[in-house]
Design a protein around this motif. Sequence first.
Motif, short mmCIF file in Angstrom:
data_model
loop_
_atom_site.label_atom_id
_atom_site.label_comp_id
_atom_site.label_asym_id
_atom_site.label_seq_id
_atom_site.Cartn_x
_atom_site.Cartn_y
_atom_site.Cartn_z
N SER A 235 0.86 -1.30 -0.16
CA SER A 235 0.12 -0.01 0.13
C SER A 235 0.77 1.47 0.17
N VAL A 236 1.84 1.15 -0.69
CA VAL A 236 2.61 2.36 -0.86
C VAL A 236 2.86 2.87 -2.46
N ALA A 237 3.33 3.90 -2.73
CA ALA A 237 3.50 4.56 -4.23
C ALA A 237 4.40 3.79 -4.92
N ASN A 238 4.24 3.81 -5.85
CA ASN A 238 5.27 3.07 -7.12
C ASN A 238 6.63 3.76 -6.78
N SER A 239 6.70 5.20 -6.70
CA SER A 239 8.01 5.87 -6.47
C SER A 239 8.49 5.28 -5.20
N SER A 240 7.74 5.41 -4.38
CA SER A 240 8.45 4.59 -3.13
C SER A 240 8.99 3.02 -3.37
N VAL A 241 8.40 2.42 -4.08
CA VAL A 241 8.95 1.04 -4.31
C VAL A 241 10.32 1.05 -5.23
N THR A 242 10.19 1.81 -6.12
CA THR A 242 11.41 2.17 -7.07
C THR A 242 12.73 2.47 -6.26
N GLY A 243 12.63 3.40 -5.37
CA GLY A 243 13.86 3.83 -4.49
C GLY A 243 14.03 2.70 -3.36
N MET A 244 13.21 1.83 -2.86
CA MET A 244 13.53 0.99 -1.61
C MET A 244 13.94 -0.31 -2.57
N VAL A 245 13.53 -0.65 -3.83
CA VAL A 245 14.11 -1.77 -4.66
C VAL A 245 15.59 -1.58 -4.83
N ALA A 246 15.95 -0.39 -5.50
CA ALA A 246 17.30 0.29 -5.76
C ALA A 246 18.11 0.13 -4.55
N LYS A 247 17.49 0.42 -3.18
CA LYS A 247 18.54 0.24 -2.09
C LYS A 247 18.68 -1.33 -1.52
N LEU A 248 17.63 -2.15 -1.69
CA LEU A 248 17.86 -3.50 -1.58
C LEU A 248 18.78 -4.13 -2.62
N VAL A 249 18.93 -3.64 -3.83
CA VAL A 249 20.01 -3.96 -4.58
C VAL A 249 21.31 -3.72 -4.24
N ASP A 250 21.50 -2.55 -3.83
CA ASP A 250 22.51 -1.82 -3.30
C ASP A 250 23.15 -2.73 -2.01
#
Length: 244
Positions: A44-59
């Motif tokens: 239940s979050v915005a797509n933009s929030s997911v994009t940033g967090m997924v990039a963090k998970l990759v890092d």
Amino acid sequence: MAGRRGAVLSIESTSVQDYVKAIYSFTEWQGDAMTATHLAARLSVANSSVTGMVAKLVDLGLAHHRKYGPISLTSSGKALALAMVRRHRLLETFLVTELGYSWDEVHDEAELLEHTVSDAFIERLDAKLGRPRRDPHGDPIPAADGTVHYPPAHRLDDLDDGHAGRLVRVSDDDPDVLRFLDRNGISLDDDLLLAGREVGVRLRLRLGAEASAPHLAVDTALARALWIESTASHEGCTISSGTC
């Protein structure tokens, strides 16, 4: 040193824990590919929030992701996810068996508690509960070493008419499904039989092993939440034995 400390704190953050757990849980039973859109809807979050967090998970070395592609966990990400899933499901079990919560009430409560208790508390809780193998919804509880044992179950709407078996898992994504089952006296390990399909999107369930057992009509949305460990069918074969 400062950079390493920051990475450890990031891995331990609530958001990171929630994301890896959501990715694991989405793919757990059917192996469906997790996308950013799915993840945004699940949390239940915005797509933009997911994009940033997924990039963090990759890092952080917890996930693999290519632009517009599916999201998957690395071995480190899966280990963290399993640790969080273990916490969540043990807490749900505790809330139901020891505090009298109903199975439709425990998810949100466990979401809050899983980030606040220690590893030592979780291990003592596991021992206190007798090291349960599954939570109140039938989802397997990972062992401390990360091993998970799944029943040979199939989703109800994937079965042919006439298949019978035990209800071994109910998705807790929708509390209304759990409340519907309660109202109709259906719980884990009950015998069910897919008696047939009606016009439209409804399936007829027989609620019991006996031919005289009552029937209940359910829609396909509810059928997708029910997982059956098959024991027999109208032709005498069983899915679990591989003879169907």
